[in-house]
Design a protein around this motif. Sequence first.
Motif, PDB file in Angstrom:
ATOM      1  N   PHE A   1       0.831  -1.202   0.000  1.00  0.00           N
ATOM      2  CA  PHE A   1       0.000   0.000   0.000  1.00  0.00           C
ATOM      3  C   PHE A   1       0.868   1.256   0.000  1.00  0.00           C
ATOM      4  CE2 PHE A   1      -3.243   2.925   1.358  1.00  0.00           C
ATOM      5  CZ  PHE A   1      -4.437   2.354   0.952  1.00  0.00           C
ATOM      6  N   ALA A   2       1.945   1.231   0.792  1.00  0.00           N
ATOM      7  CA  ALA A   2       2.788   2.415   0.950  1.00  0.00           C
ATOM      8  C   ALA A   2       3.907   2.503  -0.085  1.00  0.00           C
ATOM      9  CB  ALA A   2       3.386   2.433   2.357  1.00  0.00           C
TER      10      ALA A   2
ATOM     11  N   THR B   1      -0.850  -2.870  -3.438  1.00  0.00           N
ATOM     12  CA  THR B   1      -0.665  -1.874  -4.499  1.00  0.00           C
ATOM     13  C   THR B   1      -1.981  -1.589  -5.221  1.00  0.00           C
ATOM     14  OG1 THR B   1      -0.108  -3.524  -6.206  1.00  0.00           O
ATOM     15  CG2 THR B   1       1.693  -2.703  -4.836  1.00  0.00           C
ATOM     16  N   ARG B   2      -2.774  -2.626  -5.458  1.00  0.00           N
ATOM     17  CA  ARG B   2      -4.064  -2.433  -6.137  1.00  0.00           C
ATOM     18  C   ARG B   2      -5.051  -1.693  -5.240  1.00  0.00           C
ATOM     19  NH1 ARG B   2      -3.489  -1.435 -10.346  1.00  0.00           N
ATOM     20  NH2 ARG B   2      -1.397  -1.105  -9.567  1.00  0.00           N
ATOM     21  N   MET B   3      -5.032  -2.016  -3.963  1.00  0.00           N
ATOM     22  CA  MET B   3      -5.927  -1.339  -3.025  1.00  0.00           C
ATOM     23  C   MET B   3      -5.563   0.133  -2.893  1.00  0.00           C
ATOM     24  SD  MET B   3      -6.122  -4.362  -0.146  1.00  0.00           S
ATOM     25  CE  MET B   3      -7.080  -3.404   1.020  1.00  0.00           C
ATOM     26  N   ALA B   4      -4.266   0.432  -2.941  1.00  0.00           N
ATOM     27  CA  ALA B   4      -3.825   1.822  -2.864  1.00  0.00           C
ATOM     28  C   ALA B   4      -4.332   2.618  -4.064  1.00  0.00           C
ATOM     29  CB  ALA B   4      -2.297   1.882  -2.787  1.00  0.00           C
ATOM     30  N   ALA B   5      -4.303   1.989  -5.232  1.00  0.00           N
ATOM     31  CA  ALA B   5      -4.765   2.675  -6.443  1.00  0.00           C
ATOM     32  C   ALA B   5      -6.242   3.036  -6.363  1.00  0.00           C
ATOM     33  CB  ALA B   5      -4.507   1.788  -7.662  1.00  0.00           C
TER      34      ALA B   5
ATOM     35  N   LEU C   1       4.426 -11.943  -1.545  1.00  0.00           N
ATOM     36  CA  LEU C   1       4.384 -11.183  -2.792  1.00  0.00           C
ATOM     37  C   LEU C   1       2.945 -10.905  -3.217  1.00  0.00           C
ATOM     38  CD1 LEU C   1       5.987  -9.990  -5.196  1.00  0.00           C
ATOM     39  CD2 LEU C   1       5.814 -12.230  -6.290  1.00  0.00           C
ATOM     40  N   LEU C   2       2.083 -11.895  -3.073  1.00  0.00           N
ATOM     41  CA  LEU C   2       0.679 -11.729  -3.443  1.00  0.00           C
ATOM     42  C   LEU C   2       0.014 -10.653  -2.598  1.00  0.00           C
ATOM     43  CD1 LEU C   2      -1.899 -12.558  -4.939  1.00  0.00           C
ATOM     44  CD2 LEU C   2      -2.195 -14.401  -3.262  1.00  0.00           C
ATOM     45  N   HIS C   3       0.270 -10.665  -1.301  1.00  0.00           N
ATOM     46  CA  HIS C   3      -0.362  -9.675  -0.419  1.00  0.00           C
ATOM     47  C   HIS C   3       0.202  -8.272  -0.660  1.00  0.00           C
ATOM     48  CE1 HIS C   3      -2.938 -12.282   1.926  1.00  0.00           C
ATOM     49  NE2 HIS C   3      -1.955 -13.150   2.042  1.00  0.00           N
ATOM     50  N   VAL C   4       1.481  -8.183  -0.977  1.00  0.00           N
ATOM     51  CA  VAL C   4       2.055  -6.876  -1.325  1.00  0.00           C
ATOM     52  C   VAL C   4       1.401  -6.348  -2.597  1.00  0.00           C
ATOM     53  CG1 VAL C   4       4.148  -5.696  -2.106  1.00  0.00           C
ATOM     54  CG2 VAL C   4       4.260  -7.251  -0.161  1.00  0.00           C
TER      55      VAL C   4
ATOM     56  N   LYS D   1       7.922  -2.267  -4.389  1.00  0.00           N
ATOM     57  CA  LYS D   1       9.171  -2.099  -3.640  1.00  0.00           C
ATOM     58  C   LYS D   1       8.993  -2.502  -2.177  1.00  0.00           C
ATOM     59  CE  LYS D   1      10.982   1.693  -6.492  1.00  0.00           C
ATOM     60  NZ  LYS D   1      11.399   3.125  -6.506  1.00  0.00           N
ATOM     61  N   GLY D   2       7.754  -2.644  -1.761  1.00  0.00           N
ATOM     62  CA  GLY D   2       7.493  -3.074  -0.391  1.00  0.00           C
ATOM     63  C   GLY D   2       7.749  -4.551  -0.167  1.00  0.00           C
ATOM     64  N   PHE D   3       7.892  -5.307  -1.265  1.00  0.00           N
ATOM     65  CA  PHE D   3       8.120  -6.742  -1.107  1.00  0.00           C
ATOM     66  C   PHE D   3       9.422  -7.064  -0.371  1.00  0.00           C
ATOM     67  CE2 PHE D   3      10.145 -10.605  -2.873  1.00  0.00           C
ATOM     68  CZ  PHE D   3       9.337 -11.551  -2.255  1.00  0.00           C
TER      69      PHE D   3
END
Length: 297
Positions: free
Chosen positions: A106-107, A212-216, A205-208, A111-113
């Motif tokens: 999300f943040a 990213t999709r939720m952030a969008a 990786l899947l949850h990261v 790159k959060g992975f």
Amino acid sequence: MTPKQDQGILAKTWNLVKIVLKTGIGRYRKLHFYGKAFIWFLGFFYICFGAFIIVVTPARIAQFTYDQATKLSHLRFGWLVLAGIITLVSFPPLIGHTTIVTLCGFAYGMKGFPIAAVSSVFGSALVFVLLRLCFSHRIRQWSIDNKKWQALESVVQAKGLPLIILTRMSPFPPWVYSNTLFSSIEAVSLWQFMVATCFVFPKILLHVWLGTRMAALSDGETRGHMDTQTKILNGCLVGAGILVAIFSSWLVYTLVQKHIRELEGIPADIDELAAEAIEDFDENAPLLHRSFDEEER
């Protein structure tokens, strides 16, 4: 589909519901006072949380979360905050590992992975070492009188790293209890545990990616620049990702249980006891078991 087939499906569904309810009630009754109080507290918390979401509205909550995550990502050591929280929630009885991993995406996007992966390995290894050092005597004393635990230890010792990896990949027991589980099994070494933890990376990786999709979809300005098809596509991707996570978790858990119960070279009764030890870990863990504390007193 004939009426008889419909009735058969309904009967099977109802039987499954009854089994789940019976199991849940049975486990609840076995809890001590503080355990029951914690269950009631969680229920009250989720009711209040649901009411809060309805009153404040999901859009405003999502926007606030997005804004705070953006601020965190702009901090010089913002990544260290998330890494520290992941390490912290690796210790029992804390929970929230999956949520924080999703927040990494999300943040920081993909790159959060690395943040989530490295801190997950570090946190779980730290739990393993500390619990093993502090409670090794307690584990030995407790396992002497527990047939299920003896069976689990013998199976792990016989099958080694492959079985450790499979069990680590299983969604049950959950992350924090899985850390406790392996630190409780003397046959598991630190290097085996760390290698097995690396096999959880696809799930991380899947949850990261879900983050990213939720952030969008959480930022109002970003949503404003999306056409309807893009919004629907992102929503479908999030939903599909959640379904994949649920299905893969169920599949891995089912395969692990089946594999343990059908191990070659291990007596069937030992296989069954080992599988039950994993299923009932939250009740029977030597580092969490209340009867052991009572015996020590």
